[in-house]
Design a protein around this motif. Structure first.
Motif, PDB file in Angstrom:
ATOM      1  N   MET A  81       0.938  -1.080   0.319  1.00 50.27           N
ATOM      2  CA  MET A  81      -0.227  -0.084   0.000  1.00 50.27           C
ATOM      3  C   MET A  81       0.746   1.546   0.069  1.00 50.27           C
ATOM      4  O   MET A  81       1.855   1.365   0.581  1.00 50.27           O
ATOM      5  N   ALA A  82       0.734   2.508  -0.488  1.00 48.50           N
ATOM      6  CA  ALA A  82       0.986   3.199  -0.900  1.00 48.50           C
ATOM      7  C   ALA A  82       1.354   4.244   1.035  1.00 48.50           C
ATOM      8  O   ALA A  82       0.744   3.960   1.456  1.00 48.50           O
ATOM      9  N   PHE A  83       1.783   5.086   0.816  1.00 49.08           N
ATOM     10  CA  PHE A  83       2.691   5.515   2.147  1.00 49.08           C
ATOM     11  C   PHE A  83       1.795   6.933   2.166  1.00 49.08           C
ATOM     12  O   PHE A  83       1.216   7.534   1.352  1.00 49.08           O
ATOM     13  N   VAL A  84       1.265   6.837   3.840  1.00 54.58           N
ATOM     14  CA  VAL A  84      -0.091   7.947   3.961  1.00 54.58           C
ATOM     15  C   VAL A  84       0.299   8.539   4.871  1.00 54.58           C
ATOM     16  O   VAL A  84       1.141   8.049   5.939  1.00 54.58           O
ATOM     17  N   SER A  85       0.827  10.093   4.931  1.00 55.46           N
ATOM     18  CA  SER A  85       0.952  10.611   5.780  1.00 55.46           C
ATOM     19  C   SER A  85       0.082  11.170   6.531  1.00 55.46           C
ATOM     20  O   SER A  85      -1.105  11.658   6.328  1.00 55.46           O
ATOM     21  N   SER A  86       0.678  11.635   7.935  1.00 59.46           N
ATOM     22  CA  SER A  86      -0.271  11.982   8.634  1.00 59.46           C
ATOM     23  C   SER A  86      -0.315  13.066   8.709  1.00 59.46           C
ATOM     24  O   SER A  86      -0.921  13.660   9.166  1.00 59.46           O
ATOM     25  N   GLY A  87       1.327  13.950   7.401  1.00 59.81           N
ATOM     26  CA  GLY A  87       1.016  15.386   8.467  1.00 59.81           C
ATOM     27  C   GLY A  87       2.458  15.756   8.439  1.00 59.81           C
ATOM     28  O   GLY A  87       2.568  16.910   8.607  1.00 59.81           O
ATOM     29  N   TYR A  88       3.268  14.764   9.077  1.00 55.23           N
ATOM     30  CA  TYR A  88       4.445  15.030   9.606  1.00 55.23           C
ATOM     31  C   TYR A  88       5.475  14.920   9.062  1.00 55.23           C
ATOM     32  O   TYR A  88       5.315  14.144   7.379  1.00 55.23           O
ATOM     33  N   ASP A  89       6.300  16.211   8.212  1.00 58.87           N
ATOM     34  CA  ASP A  89       7.107  16.916   7.645  1.00 58.87           C
ATOM     35  C   ASP A  89       8.495  15.741   8.341  1.00 58.87           C
ATOM     36  O   ASP A  89       9.126  16.728   8.702  1.00 58.87           O
ATOM     37  N   PRO A  90       9.003  15.041   7.452  1.00 59.98           N
ATOM     38  CA  PRO A  90      10.671  14.235   7.725  1.00 59.98           C
ATOM     39  C   PRO A  90      11.357  15.439   7.586  1.00 59.98           C
ATOM     40  O   PRO A  90      12.386  16.168   8.510  1.00 59.98           O
ATOM     41  N   ASN A  91      11.234  16.735   6.573  1.00 61.35           N
ATOM     42  CA  ASN A  91      12.957  17.797   6.440  1.00 61.35           C
ATOM     43  C   ASN A  91      12.561  18.722   7.552  1.00 61.35           C
ATOM     44  O   ASN A  91      13.186  19.277   7.717  1.00 61.35           O
ATOM     45  N   GLU A  92      11.465  18.776   8.443  1.00 61.45           N
ATOM     46  CA  GLU A  92      11.021  19.877   9.244  1.00 61.45           C
ATOM     47  C   GLU A  92      10.489  19.454  10.043  1.00 61.45           C
ATOM     48  O   GLU A  92       9.493  19.495  10.627  1.00 61.45           O
ATOM     49  N   PRO A  93      11.039  18.419  11.560  1.00 62.77           N
ATOM     50  CA  PRO A  93      10.362  17.156  12.083  1.00 62.77           C
ATOM     51  C   PRO A  93       9.710  18.631  13.867  1.00 62.77           C
ATOM     52  O   PRO A  93       8.880  18.160  14.314  1.00 62.77           O
ATOM     53  N   MET A  94      10.678  19.292  13.819  1.00 60.31           N
ATOM     54  CA  MET A  94       9.943  20.673  14.625  1.00 60.31           C
ATOM     55  C   MET A  94       9.175  21.541  14.363  1.00 60.31           C
ATOM     56  O   MET A  94       8.296  21.642  14.695  1.00 60.31           O
ATOM     57  N   LYS A  95       8.257  21.016  13.192  1.00 60.08           N
ATOM     58  CA  LYS A  95       7.379  22.092  12.527  1.00 60.08           C
ATOM     59  C   LYS A  95       5.361  21.646  12.825  1.00 60.08           C
ATOM     60  O   LYS A  95       5.853  20.152  13.203  1.00 60.08           O
ATOM     61  N   ASP A  96       5.560  22.434  14.080  1.00 56.88           N
ATOM     62  CA  ASP A  96       4.027  21.809  14.799  1.00 56.88           C
ATOM     63  C   ASP A  96       4.364  21.072  15.086  1.00 56.88           C
ATOM     64  O   ASP A  96       2.964  20.655  15.955  1.00 56.88           O
ATOM     65  N   ARG A  97       5.057  20.836  15.775  1.00 60.30           N
ATOM     66  CA  ARG A  97       5.423  19.794  16.809  1.00 60.30           C
ATOM     67  C   ARG A  97       4.798  19.812  17.812  1.00 60.30           C
ATOM     68  O   ARG A  97       5.056  21.139  19.009  1.00 60.30           O
ATOM     69  N   ILE A  98       3.844  19.015  18.890  1.00 63.43           N
ATOM     70  CA  ILE A  98       3.321  18.992  19.118  1.00 63.43           C
ATOM     71  C   ILE A  98       3.814  18.123  20.349  1.00 63.43           C
ATOM     72  O   ILE A  98       4.458  16.804  20.146  1.00 63.43           O
ATOM     73  N   SER A  99       4.278  18.339  22.073  1.00 69.78           N
ATOM     74  CA  SER A  99       5.394  17.896  22.954  1.00 69.78           C
ATOM     75  C   SER A  99       4.998  17.979  24.814  1.00 69.78           C
ATOM     76  O   SER A  99       4.194  18.646  24.756  1.00 69.78           O
ATOM     77  N   ASP A 100       5.334  16.273  25.279  1.00 69.27           N
ATOM     78  CA  ASP A 100       4.968  17.729  26.188  1.00 69.27           C
ATOM     79  C   ASP A 100       3.687  17.477  26.727  1.00 69.27           C
ATOM     80  O   ASP A 100       3.178  18.387  27.835  1.00 69.27           O
TER      81      ASP A 100
END
Lengths: 382, 437
Positions: free
Chosen positions: A1-20
């Motif tokens: 099956m084709a890769f489906v992105s969640s919206g995460y951009d591996p080139n910009e891992p900190m973009k819109d990142r939610i943590s903690d």
């Protein structure tokens, strides 16, 4: 099956990142009757095995139907649980510490349809999906670890022996004839992710052969000083080894007579595997508890030094457990936990009545606490 | 037709207890059919390969999982455990099979919309196999590939406001008993404290800065249903200081057989009529109860709050009103130096937001342990190595008889110099004036 992105951009891992952000807040999930009466419960009663009622100061009641389950659970099983919760419990459900599932309803007339629904569901293979029970002085679900299903250090399986044991103890999951609570736990190695060391009956995976040494790879895979430091009995030392090719490599040497098979070196160094079909098996421990009721919490004691990994149903293990359970049920006093009973009659009598062989393996010889387990008195029974 | 023959596992389908084998087979079949048209992101036959490799372990009597590799999500040092099988050619579906720990809500209460959202993500991006729950308390998502880790983290944080749990040398995911949500014995709100501390210490939970793992567990009363005393580095156990509340009418109802003892726990057998003398008064470990006419009396000053009488007669006896918790520290499993239970450090503290007194104890302990603890040394082992006195000093807590079962039976006291008048610097020549060589 084709890769489906969640919206995460591996080139910009900190973009819109939610943590903690932590877990969701518990009170979002409370059934209304729980939210309303929290902290104001007056008393509870077990109406029948697996069915509880809690009564609040307000007069409100919450009825709980408790069912056992394998903690290993597919998304389809969780979906089925959701369907039951939607149908009977307005979409609320909870799990207990011992892997049971609790369905709660706010009036008595909702209990019977819920029970019938739960009891009617079976797997194609014939086992119950949601057996009702596990309350009061029944033998409730076994807490356990991953075993061969997912772990790299086990000395036995977890889900297999648990299924085999609960099949043997099933009647006691659904009745409440024990003198007190009887908790069975399983840990597939000494790491004891399941913390079985304070259980009435503990099933513990144990190795009996020292690690093999994968000389060719050890220095490439491991930090040798960490492997040496990992050994609690200082049985490991640095060494040189000549490979068949003539190449000399840095490795370790193990003094096998000092090894107590804990596997801690393997945790630090994958080139020291211990697993063995004949060497590995099960230790049975008994008499522990965590409750402060009447007597202080107690450690479980080793009562059988070794039983083989006889898959798929571990008959030697289930036989010993069944025998202990029946002997305890027959002889202990009301409210007496297994360990309290063993201490009252004396451990020598425990081995006698449970028809367990006492061998030298059961005498502690590990460090200072060992002395305190030997008998410094003439008070003993023949 | 199943992908792998599983004659040994098949024998675990019979018998009454829920069969995980049946569940896995059912799941394998459902994935193969894919009636919902899910765009599976890891091999569709992953469940077949789980069954296959487990069958191989049943045959060999050995596990087929390798040591974990270093995998995770960006910025976190925990929450994901790398896992690879050692027979990837035969079982490619589980070649990469990493675990994700999802921090469960306190009390393990759920609504179905939450569970369905999580399961939908896991169905598409993982094996569809879970543990509800792991031993520490997390929801365990069992098996996915490395590229899916960030995707899953992104989805659960963005779409579910949900974070991962702990692993490695971190604060592990705290867990609690049902507490005041549905239990009349709870002396404090276990869910509130569990949630507050989980949020307060998110950094410690996600980024390994400790010598080893560190666990918090919250028991609402001395019955200890989450076993905090056996398995948490810090065990928070509900307790009270004042008198057990007695409803004398209800006591009579138990004596008269109107209420069944222990909330009906013994109903599976005929134990004969309830006898308050033998079943309650004689079993009281401090012998602080007696009957005076028709009244049950308790000398509360001598009570050690073992819960027995309350457990036997929950409708007649209730925990006191001056409630809080006791903090015990240092429990661990046997690796390495033998199992330990938690030892009493704080006999009683009120449990009120913002829990500053409790946090002070926690942070003092962490400061000491991070300074003095060796690599992979649990708190309990540090206390054993350096002594309980060092723990008291680190936490500014004064020694009290409650801290011990009994005083020491050897006189080998490590006196501090400042405790001995005049100190330790003496003039040997002055001494020799009166004592010849």
């Amino acid at each position: 099956m084709a890769f489906v992105s969640s919206g995460y951009d591996p080139n910009e891992p900190m973009k819109d990142r939610i943590s903690d952000i932590g877990p969701r807040k518990y009170d979002e999930f409370y059934p209304p009757v729980i939210a309303k009466n929290k902290g104001k419960w007056l008393y509870h009663e077990i109406l029948e095995p697996g069915v509880l009622v809690h009564v609040a100061e307000s007069g409100d009641e919450v009825y709980t139907v408790r069912v056992g389950g394998a903690r290993l659970m597919s998304v389809s099983m969780v979906e089925e649980i959701c369907q039951i919760a939607d149908k009977h419990c307005d979409g609320h459900v909870r799990w207990t510490t011992r892997n049971n599932i609790e369905f709660m309803v706010d009036s008595k007339d909702k209990v019977e349809p819920l029970k019938q629904d739960l009891s009617s569901r079976k797997f194609d293979g014939g086992s119950f999906k949601f057996p009702i029970g596990g309350t009061g002085n029944s033998i409730t679900n076994i807490v356990h670890t991953q075993g061969w299903l997912h772990c790299h250090t086990p000395a036995t399986d977890a889900s297999g022996p648990v299924k085999a044991t609960m099949d043997v103890l099933f009647d006691d999951f659904q009745t409440m004839r024990m003198p007190a609570k009887l908790r069975v736990s399983l840990a597939c190695c000494l790491n004891m992710c399941g913390a079985v060391h304070c259980s009435d009956i503990a099933i513990l995976g144990y190795h009996r052969k020292p690690p093999m040494i994968d000389h060719e790879y050890l220095d490439k895979m491991c930090e040798i000083p960490l492997a040496i430091a990992a050994c609690p009995t200082a049985a490991i030392k640095p060494a040189k080894h000549e490979l068949p090719s003539g190449e000399k490599v840095n490795t370790v040497a193990i003094k096998n007579s000092r090894c107590m098979f804990c596997g801690n070196c393997y945790t630090m160094c994958p080139s020291l595997p211990l697993a063995d079909d004949v060497g590995d098996g099960i230790v049975i421990m008994a008499g522990g508890k965590v409750s402060n009721r009447i007597t202080a919490p107690k450690f479980s004691k080793v009562v059988v030094a070794f039983l083989p990994n006889n898959a798929p149903r571990w008959p030697e293990t289930t036989e010993v457990i069944k025998k202990m359970v029946e002997t305890y049920a027959k002889n202990a006093r009301k409210y007496e936990r297994l360990g309290e009973w063993a201490e009252r009659i004396g451990w020598e009598r425990f081995f006698d009545v449970c028809e367990l062989e006492f061998t030298h393996h059961l005498i502690d010889d590990f460090r200072d606490p060992a002395y305190y387990t030997w008998r410094q008195t003439t008070q003993f029974k023949f | 037709m199943a992908k792998h023959e599983t004659p040994l596992l098949d024998q675990l389908e019979s018998g009454p207890w829920p069969s995980f084998v049946s569940d896995l087979k059912q799941e394998a079949e459902r994935r193969a059919k894919n009636e919902a048209g899910v765009e599976y992101q890891i091999p569709v036959d992953v469940c077949e390969d789980i069954l296959g490799i487990l069958e191989l372990s049943f045959k060999h009597g050995r596990t087929h999982w390798k040591h974990g590799g270093i995998v995770g999500v960006f910025g976190y040092g925990g929450g994901v455990i790398g896992r690879y099988c050692d027979q990837p050619e035969e079982y490619p579906g589980v070649a990469h099979f990493h675990t994700i720990r999802v921090n469960q809500p306190a009390g393990k209460f759920y609504k179905t919309d939450y569970l369905r959202s999580l399961m939908k993500i896991w169905d598409m991006r993982g094996s569809g196999v879970t543990n509800m729950h792991g031993s520490t308390g997390d929801i365990i998502l069992l098996g996915t590939t490395t590229p899916q880790l960030e995707e899953i983290f992104y989805e659960i944080t963005h779409n579910m406001d949900q974070d991962l749990g702990g692993s490695g040398s971190n604060l592990r995911t705290p867990s609690d008993c049902i507490g005041q949500a549905r239990c009349e014995y709870a002396c404090y709100d276990t869910q509130a404290l569990c949630y507050d501390l989980t949020q307060e210490y998110q950094d410690e939970l996600h980024r390994p800065a400790f010598p080893y793992k560190f666990k918090f567990k919250f028991d609402g009363c001395p019955n200890g249903c989450v076993a905090s005393i056996a398995r948490a580095d810090m065990s928070f156990i509900g307790n009270w200081k004042d008198d057990i509340k007695i409803d004398q009418e209800a006591v009579q109802a138990y004596i008269g057989g109107e209420f069944s003892p222990n909330a009906g726990s013994h109903a599976g057998r005929d134990w004969g009529p309830f006898d308050i003398q033998t079943e309650v008064i004689d079993l009281c470990p401090t012998e602080c109860m007696w009957m005076e006419g028709k009244d049950l009396k308790i000398n509360n000053k001598e009570c050690n709050r073992c819960m027995h009488c309350i457990n036997v007669m929950p409708r007649a006896l209730r925990i006191g009103d001056d409630r809080g918790l006791s903090i015990l520290v240092g429990a661990k499993a046997p690796i390495l130096d033998g199992a330990q239970m938690s030892s009493l450090l704080v006999p009683f503290v009120k449990c009120e937001e913002p829990y500053d007194e409790i946090k002070e104890v926690i942070e003092n302990i962490w400061d000491w342990w991070m300074e003095e603890g060796k690599n992979r040394e649990r708190l309990g082992e540090l206390i054993k190595r350096q002594g309980f006195q060092k723990l008291l000093a680190a936490t500014n807590i004064k020694a009290a008889p409650q801290h011990v079962q009994e005083p020491r039976s050897n006189p080998y006291i490590f006196w501090n110099e400042d405790e001995v008048e005049g100190g330790w610097n003496r003039d040997v020549n002055e001494f020799r004036k009166y004592h010849q060589r």
